[in-house]
Design an enzyme around this catalytic site. Sequence first.
Site, PDB file in Angstrom:
ATOM      1  N   TRP A   1      -1.072   8.041  10.537  1.00  0.00           N
ATOM      2  CA  TRP A   1      -2.070   7.323   9.754  1.00  0.00           C
ATOM      3  C   TRP A   1      -3.346   7.207  10.581  1.00  0.00           C
ATOM      4  O   TRP A   1      -3.352   6.853  11.737  1.00  0.00           O
ATOM      5  CB  TRP A   1      -1.584   5.959   9.282  1.00  0.00           C
ATOM      6  CG  TRP A   1      -0.779   5.147  10.235  1.00  0.00           C
ATOM      7  CD1 TRP A   1      -1.046   4.875  11.547  1.00  0.00           C
ATOM      8  CD2 TRP A   1       0.450   4.465   9.935  1.00  0.00           C
ATOM      9  NE1 TRP A   1      -0.084   4.074  12.083  1.00  0.00           N
ATOM     10  CE2 TRP A   1       0.849   3.791  11.115  1.00  0.00           C
ATOM     11  CE3 TRP A   1       1.237   4.331   8.781  1.00  0.00           C
ATOM     12  CZ2 TRP A   1       2.007   3.017  11.180  1.00  0.00           C
ATOM     13  CZ3 TRP A   1       2.383   3.562   8.853  1.00  0.00           C
ATOM     14  CH2 TRP A   1       2.763   2.916  10.039  1.00  0.00           C
TER      15      TRP A   1
ATOM     16  N   ASN B   1       0.843  -1.184   0.000  1.00  0.00           N
ATOM     17  CA  ASN B   1       0.000   0.000   0.000  1.00  0.00           C
ATOM     18  C   ASN B   1       0.884   1.241   0.000  1.00  0.00           C
ATOM     19  O   ASN B   1       1.960   1.260   0.610  1.00  0.00           O
ATOM     20  CB  ASN B   1      -0.904   0.027   1.238  1.00  0.00           C
ATOM     21  CG  ASN B   1      -1.770   1.281   1.284  1.00  0.00           C
ATOM     22  OD1 ASN B   1      -2.716   1.425   0.506  1.00  0.00           O
ATOM     23  ND2 ASN B   1      -1.448   2.216   2.169  1.00  0.00           N
TER      24      ASN B   1
ATOM     25  N   GLU C   1      -1.386   1.034  -5.552  1.00  0.00           N
ATOM     26  CA  GLU C   1      -1.216   2.371  -6.125  1.00  0.00           C
ATOM     27  C   GLU C   1      -0.243   2.377  -7.292  1.00  0.00           C
ATOM     28  O   GLU C   1      -0.388   3.198  -8.220  1.00  0.00           O
ATOM     29  CB  GLU C   1      -0.751   3.351  -5.045  1.00  0.00           C
ATOM     30  CG  GLU C   1      -1.823   3.781  -4.057  1.00  0.00           C
ATOM     31  CD  GLU C   1      -2.152   2.724  -3.012  1.00  0.00           C
ATOM     32  OE1 GLU C   1      -3.145   2.906  -2.276  1.00  0.00           O
ATOM     33  OE2 GLU C   1      -1.424   1.710  -2.921  1.00  0.00           O
TER      34      GLU C   1
ATOM     35  N   ASP D   1      -4.551  21.918   9.431  1.00  0.00           N
ATOM     36  CA  ASP D   1      -4.966  20.861   8.518  1.00  0.00           C
ATOM     37  C   ASP D   1      -5.850  21.354   7.374  1.00  0.00           C
ATOM     38  O   ASP D   1      -6.220  22.521   7.318  1.00  0.00           O
ATOM     39  CB  ASP D   1      -5.680  19.753   9.298  1.00  0.00           C
ATOM     40  CG  ASP D   1      -5.151  18.379   8.953  1.00  0.00           C
ATOM     41  OD1 ASP D   1      -5.058  18.074   7.748  1.00  0.00           O
ATOM     42  OD2 ASP D   1      -4.815  17.612   9.874  1.00  0.00           O
TER      43      ASP D   1
ATOM     44  N   TYR E   1       0.430  10.171   4.467  1.00  0.00           N
ATOM     45  CA  TYR E   1       0.215  10.485   5.870  1.00  0.00           C
ATOM     46  C   TYR E   1       1.288  11.481   6.301  1.00  0.00           C
ATOM     47  O   TYR E   1       2.486  11.180   6.196  1.00  0.00           O
ATOM     48  CB  TYR E   1       0.297   9.221   6.739  1.00  0.00           C
ATOM     49  CG  TYR E   1      -0.370   8.001   6.127  1.00  0.00           C
ATOM     50  CD1 TYR E   1      -1.725   8.023   5.806  1.00  0.00           C
ATOM     51  CD2 TYR E   1       0.364   6.840   5.859  1.00  0.00           C
ATOM     52  CE1 TYR E   1      -2.333   6.914   5.242  1.00  0.00           C
ATOM     53  CE2 TYR E   1      -0.240   5.731   5.297  1.00  0.00           C
ATOM     54  CZ  TYR E   1      -1.593   5.764   4.989  1.00  0.00           C
ATOM     55  OH  TYR E   1      -2.189   4.657   4.422  1.00  0.00           O
ATOM     56  N   ARG E   2       0.864  12.628   6.761  1.00  0.00           N
ATOM     57  CA  ARG E   2       1.824  13.663   7.138  1.00  0.00           C
ATOM     58  C   ARG E   2       2.804  13.128   8.176  1.00  0.00           C
ATOM     59  O   ARG E   2       2.488  12.211   8.946  1.00  0.00           O
ATOM     60  CB  ARG E   2       1.091  14.875   7.687  1.00  0.00           C
ATOM     61  CG  ARG E   2       0.576  14.645   9.103  1.00  0.00           C
ATOM     62  CD  ARG E   2      -0.294  15.765   9.585  1.00  0.00           C
ATOM     63  NE  ARG E   2      -0.559  15.634  11.008  1.00  0.00           N
ATOM     64  CZ  ARG E   2      -1.704  15.967  11.590  1.00  0.00           C
ATOM     65  NH1 ARG E   2      -2.703  16.433  10.876  1.00  0.00           N
ATOM     66  NH2 ARG E   2      -1.854  15.835  12.899  1.00  0.00           N
TER      67      ARG E   2
END
Length: 626
Positions: A188, A170, A234, A284, A174-175
Amino acid sequence: MEYRSLNDFVKHLESRGELIRIGTLVSPDLEVTEITDRIVKRGGPAMLFENNGTSFPLLINAFGSDSRMAAALRVDEIEEIPAGLNRLMEELMQVKDAGMLGKLAILPKAHRMSRWLPRKVKGRGECQQVVMDKPNLSALPVLRCWPHDGGPFITLPLVHTVDPVSGQSNTGMYRMHVYDEVTTGMHWHLHKDGAAHFRKYRELGKRMPVTVTLGGDPAMTYAATAPLPPFLDETLFTGVIRKRGVLLVKSLTNDIWIPADSDIVIEGYVDPEEPFRTEGPFGDHTGFYSLADLYPVFHVTAITHRRDAVYPATIVGIPPQEDLWLGKATEKIFLMPIRKAIAPEVVDMHMPPEGVFHNLVITSIEKSYPGQPQKVASALWGAGQMMLNKIVALLNSEYNLNDYQTVIRTISRNVDPAKDIFFNTGPLDVLDHSSSTFAFGSKMGIDATNERDLPIPEGLRAESSERLKEIRGVDRFSDAAVARGAALLMLFVDKSAGNTVRQIHDEVVPALEGSMFRFIFYLDSEASGLTLSDCVWLVSGNIDPQRDYLTGTHKDGSVIAGFDATRKTAAHDGFPREWPNLTAMDEATISLVDERWDSYGLGEFTESPSGRFLKYLRGNGAVAEE
């Protein structure tokens, strides 16, 4: 156009006049954000900050227009991609007696499709041309985006993990909160595949390998944001989009395969036995700070990069931001799968920027029977990442969902609050700050498919205006939305005056008797200088729909609905959680960028978008003070 590196994409954008190189020394600490926020909101170009205190040029706003988003995916228009995917799905559907995994297994048998598959190659890739002797994250121009962020954050990381049971890989985005030279947070969310992999490693008692890539083909960056089903890798999706398979090389210290054309690679691990560490706050994409919380810790074991590496970054905050165009691409690409698999009556779907993807979705449908809008809303709330949607408005198929004037007028003419608004409960995005319970709350459907032709007020009548002024807690009010065809009144209130919003609403309803207003937005008094778009953003973000929905009945039996979009506090509302401040730049950085504007070479002076939001802040921190 083939992009063998992010630098190739930079050159392509520059050749089209869609990129500006900035040679002035600019700090990644707040200054880049303030410049970018101004440029994005005026519809400006991508920017390459070549002088940022590190040896890596920093690229930002690369996806920030329809044309750049299409260029990133190697098409003239995004609509070309769903058309191609639809043809692929039709071919796959012709394979009988096979599930989706079985259908994907036929791809190697089709010569045309086999070229799209990812391919593992031996040796090192371009992303491993330079190996840092000692890994050091401070060598990268990592942004601190907003004044109350907990530190610098890597904002466009492609986080590669592998399911320890199935072996399925995967890539998520995720920052990463950079703590020091070799550790970061790993943000996550509960609902993400990376978190699911982490839970499995924890159950097995094994250390979890993680490799993070930055840059490379922009199509791969988009794929990491796309709402793919768990079985669809992906890298395969990227190959399908660009009609050429992704070449993969093995990480140096992990058994994880990564795109060979990446610009920067950060390898490491997460130890499930290690205590979580405070991550955040972070300004955010909701336009508010996501507050500090506990998340796993990522330990860096190696950093490699191309010789000509470019560091990609983005900022998020009060919309619109660069992520708007990523979301628009997702709308167009994934509408067809939604129609075919979930709700075939869906004609179009649009996520307005004010709804920050998950707060508000507008959908048009081919309506054939009573209750169909409710059926569609329930189907959407049960589908993948759409389960996080909070408000869905449903219109008939003939309406253009991108014509906001028409959408607003249609909702106002067709929606009777007594009959056409319905509620549900379910999971919410973990970034939602309005619900009383973390990651769970109510959802609202707005059925605008019944052609009722309800009247629109011409404006606020003088007698109603005078009565509103007498209500304790009402600071200001505006009927400006009437000019957009909306039966909407906005009231700006001060709850410290003693009245709750519900008490104010009970007095407002008789004051508006006979006025033809059917909807009221209640906002904090500090929001009175904001635009209608800003107010829609605040309403969609600040309400738990069922809790904050207020109704009242006029003498003629008509219902008027209110939405309490004020901040919720323990003192005034019994709210059990901390309420975040919105993301606005500090005045010192605004002044700095004002003074240096001419040196950036960005053309006509642009004022700070943060200026009109500063008075809305409560206190000097990520948490809004009561």
